[in-house]
Design a protein around this motif. Structure first.
Motif, PDB file in Angstrom:
ATOM      1  N   LEU A 122       0.817  -1.218   0.000  1.00 28.95           N
ATOM      2  CA  LEU A 122       0.000   0.000   0.000  1.00 28.95           C
ATOM      3  C   LEU A 122       0.849   1.265   0.000  1.00 28.95           C
ATOM      4  N   PHE A 123       2.142   1.134   0.318  1.00 28.65           N
ATOM      5  CA  PHE A 123       3.021   2.295   0.403  1.00 28.65           C
ATOM      6  C   PHE A 123       3.552   2.730  -0.961  1.00 28.65           C
ATOM      7  N   LYS A 124       3.427   1.859  -1.961  1.00 22.45           N
ATOM      8  CA  LYS A 124       4.021   2.140  -3.268  1.00 22.45           C
ATOM      9  C   LYS A 124       3.480   3.443  -3.854  1.00 22.45           C
ATOM     10  N   GLY A 125       4.396   4.337  -4.205  1.00 20.93           N
ATOM     11  CA  GLY A 125       4.016   5.613  -4.800  1.00 20.93           C
ATOM     12  C   GLY A 125       3.559   6.663  -3.814  1.00 20.93           C
ATOM     13  N   LEU A 126       3.407   6.286  -2.542  1.00 23.56           N
ATOM     14  CA  LEU A 126       2.930   7.218  -1.517  1.00 23.56           C
ATOM     15  C   LEU A 126       3.993   7.550  -0.477  1.00 23.56           C
ATOM     16  N   ILE A 127       4.784   6.567  -0.105  1.00 25.68           N
ATOM     17  CA  ILE A 127       5.807   6.724   0.936  1.00 25.68           C
ATOM     18  C   ILE A 127       7.182   6.633   0.299  1.00 25.68           C
ATOM     19  N   ASP A 128       8.018   7.658   0.517  1.00 26.47           N
ATOM     20  CA  ASP A 128       9.365   7.691  -0.055  1.00 26.47           C
ATOM     21  C   ASP A 128      10.402   7.051   0.842  1.00 26.47           C
ATOM     22  N   SER A 129      10.139   7.062   2.136  1.00 25.28           N
ATOM     23  CA  SER A 129      11.130   6.587   3.093  1.00 25.28           C
ATOM     24  C   SER A 129      10.437   5.979   4.301  1.00 25.28           C
ATOM     25  N   VAL A 130      10.946   4.842   4.759  1.00 28.95           N
ATOM     26  CA  VAL A 130      10.428   4.208   5.966  1.00 28.95           C
ATOM     27  C   VAL A 130      11.581   4.028   6.953  1.00 28.95           C
ATOM     28  N   SER A 131      11.352   4.432   8.182  1.00 25.38           N
ATOM     29  CA  SER A 131      12.316   4.241   9.259  1.00 25.38           C
ATOM     30  C   SER A 131      11.682   3.317  10.299  1.00 25.38           C
ATOM     31  N   ILE A 132      12.308   2.167  10.526  1.00 22.77           N
ATOM     32  CA  ILE A 132      11.744   1.131  11.391  1.00 22.77           C
ATOM     33  C   ILE A 132      12.572   1.012  12.664  1.00 22.77           C
ATOM     34  N   SER A 133      11.904   0.950  13.802  1.00 22.89           N
ATOM     35  CA  SER A 133      12.593   0.823  15.088  1.00 22.89           C
ATOM     36  C   SER A 133      13.052  -0.614  15.293  1.00 22.89           C
ATOM     37  N   LEU A 134      14.348  -0.848  15.120  1.00 27.13           N
ATOM     38  CA  LEU A 134      14.938  -2.175  15.310  1.00 27.13           C
ATOM     39  C   LEU A 134      15.167  -2.454  16.793  1.00 27.13           C
ATOM     40  N   PRO A 170      11.395   3.459  -1.764  1.00 25.92           N
ATOM     41  CA  PRO A 170      12.757   3.726  -2.236  1.00 25.92           C
ATOM     42  C   PRO A 170      13.837   3.659  -1.163  1.00 25.92           C
ATOM     43  N   SER A 171      13.534   4.112   0.038  1.00 27.54           N
ATOM     44  CA  SER A 171      14.543   4.147   1.099  1.00 27.54           C
ATOM     45  C   SER A 171      13.997   3.508   2.379  1.00 27.54           C
ATOM     46  N   VAL A 172      14.689   2.497   2.893  1.00 25.37           N
ATOM     47  CA  VAL A 172      14.285   1.834   4.127  1.00 25.37           C
ATOM     48  C   VAL A 172      15.458   1.850   5.104  1.00 25.37           C
ATOM     49  N   SER A 173      15.200   2.312   6.312  1.00 27.14           N
ATOM     50  CA  SER A 173      16.211   2.364   7.361  1.00 27.14           C
ATOM     51  C   SER A 173      15.682   1.659   8.605  1.00 27.14           C
ATOM     52  N   MET A 174      16.620   1.200   9.432  1.00 24.83           N
ATOM     53  CA  MET A 174      16.271   0.660  10.751  1.00 24.83           C
ATOM     54  C   MET A 174      17.117   1.392  11.775  1.00 24.83           C
ATOM     55  N   THR A 175      16.535   1.593  12.961  1.00 20.20           N
ATOM     56  CA  THR A 175      17.195   2.432  13.950  1.00 20.20           C
ATOM     57  C   THR A 175      17.261   1.772  15.323  1.00 20.20           C
ATOM     58  N   THR A 176      18.253   2.215  16.083  1.00 16.78           N
ATOM     59  CA  THR A 176      18.302   1.929  17.514  1.00 16.78           C
ATOM     60  C   THR A 176      18.459   3.257  18.228  1.00 16.78           C
ATOM     61  N   VAL A 177      18.292   3.251  19.522  1.00 20.59           N
ATOM     62  CA  VAL A 177      18.378   4.472  20.315  1.00 20.59           C
ATOM     63  C   VAL A 177      19.653   4.444  21.148  1.00 20.59           C
ATOM     64  N   SER A 178      20.446   5.486  21.039  1.00 20.65           N
ATOM     65  CA  SER A 178      21.723   5.545  21.752  1.00 20.65           C
ATOM     66  C   SER A 178      21.531   5.388  23.260  1.00 20.65           C
ATOM     67  N   THR A 179      22.451   4.724  23.875  1.00 25.42           N
ATOM     68  CA  THR A 179      22.528   4.454  25.330  1.00 25.42           C
ATOM     69  C   THR A 179      21.563   3.378  25.799  1.00 25.42           C
ATOM     70  N   THR A 180      20.674   2.887  24.938  1.00 23.36           N
ATOM     71  CA  THR A 180      19.701   1.880  25.374  1.00 23.36           C
ATOM     72  C   THR A 180      20.208   0.464  25.140  1.00 23.36           C
ATOM     73  N   ILE A 181      21.244   0.300  24.299  1.00 24.01           N
ATOM     74  CA  ILE A 181      21.857  -1.004  24.075  1.00 24.01           C
ATOM     75  C   ILE A 181      23.377  -0.832  24.067  1.00 24.01           C
ATOM     76  N   THR A 182      24.109  -1.920  24.101  1.00 23.41           N
ATOM     77  CA  THR A 182      25.573  -1.859  24.133  1.00 23.41           C
ATOM     78  C   THR A 182      26.131  -1.531  22.751  1.00 23.41           C
ATOM     79  N   HIS A 183      27.393  -1.128  22.729  1.00 25.34           N
ATOM     80  CA  HIS A 183      28.056  -0.862  21.451  1.00 25.34           C
ATOM     81  C   HIS A 183      28.188  -2.145  20.633  1.00 25.34           C
ATOM     82  N   ASP A 184      28.387  -3.275  21.318  1.00 22.80           N
ATOM     83  CA  ASP A 184      28.453  -4.555  20.601  1.00 22.80           C
ATOM     84  C   ASP A 184      27.124  -4.850  19.914  1.00 22.80           C
ATOM     85  N   ASP A 185      26.038  -4.569  20.624  1.00 20.47           N
ATOM     86  CA  ASP A 185      24.720  -4.791  20.040  1.00 20.47           C
ATOM     87  C   ASP A 185      24.510  -3.851  18.856  1.00 20.47           C
TER      88      ASP A 185
END
Length: 206
Positions: A122-134, A170-185
């Motif tokens: 349903l996002f095709k042609g409507l959403i240019d970028s998605v950012s997903i909370s990993l 066209p653009s898909v990203s995944m994110t984490t939040v600083s200080t909430t997980i280790t650098h190894d993670d």
């Protein structure tokens, strides 16, 4: 969380973008989520809604703004935007008719579980970028920090959402939040995103 009167702040600026606040519903209760302790982002007025806005209300809020002064439009508020999927899609379509600016969706990636079907086409042609909370490369840590109502299947569904979104956005990203997980993670998250073919970004903790 401090008490405050609910208001209808459907749109609000953040840096050069205009953010759209469609719902307060969310299937997660992240331990680090700002709404666990506050009612606004960056000193904005309260983002708690007294009701979910209709498409017409969102449209009118957008029409009250000078859309050309913003670099992007972002579906991101105090809830999971895909909970209000119909309004989200209609609003994205409206924006595509009015502007050539980027339309982005910030999501927890559980929209397919919410709607019991794959919503990414349903996002095709409507959403240019998605950012997903990993949030973590470890499903156990993810479950402990995100506390999704869907339980153990949530992590796998979120990764599948990312894979599917690549076909239509066209653009898909995944994110984490600083200080909430280790650098190894964080490094493991980077490798996971690389294997999925998506971008990885570490967001600042607010």
């Amino acid at each position: 969380m401090k008490e405050s009167k609910k208001m209808m702040n459907v749109v609000y600026p953040v840096h050069s973008g205009l953010y759209l606040n469609l719902t307060n519903r969310c299937p997660c209760a992240c331990t680090f989520c700002i709404r666990q302790k506050d009612d606004s982002v960056g000193g904005q007025a309260s983002l708690w809604l007294d009701h979910e806005p209709t498409f017409e209300e969102v449209r009118d809020a957008l029409l009250s703004e000078d859309l050309e002064k913003y670099s992007e439009f972002v579906f991101c508020g105090f809830g999971e935007p895909t909970e209000a999927l119909d309004v989200l899609l209609k609003t994205a379509g409206f924006l595509k008719l009015r502007t050539k600016k980027i339309v982005r969706l910030n999501t927890n990636g559980l929209g397919n579980l919410i709607h019991k079907k794959d919503i990414t086409p349903l996002f095709k042609g409507l959403i240019d970028s998605v950012s997903i909370s990993l949030n973590s490369s470890d499903p156990k840590i993810y479950k402990e920090r995100v506390r999704p109502e869907f339980g153990d299947g949530s992590y796998k569904a979120m990764l599948e959402f990312a894979r599917n979104a690549l076909r239509y956005v066209p653009s898909v990203s995944m994110t984490t939040v600083s200080t909430t997980i280790t650098h190894d993670d964080e490094e493991n998250c980077r490798k996971l995103c690389e294997s999925l073919g998506v971008n990885y970004r570490i967001r600042n903790y607010i």
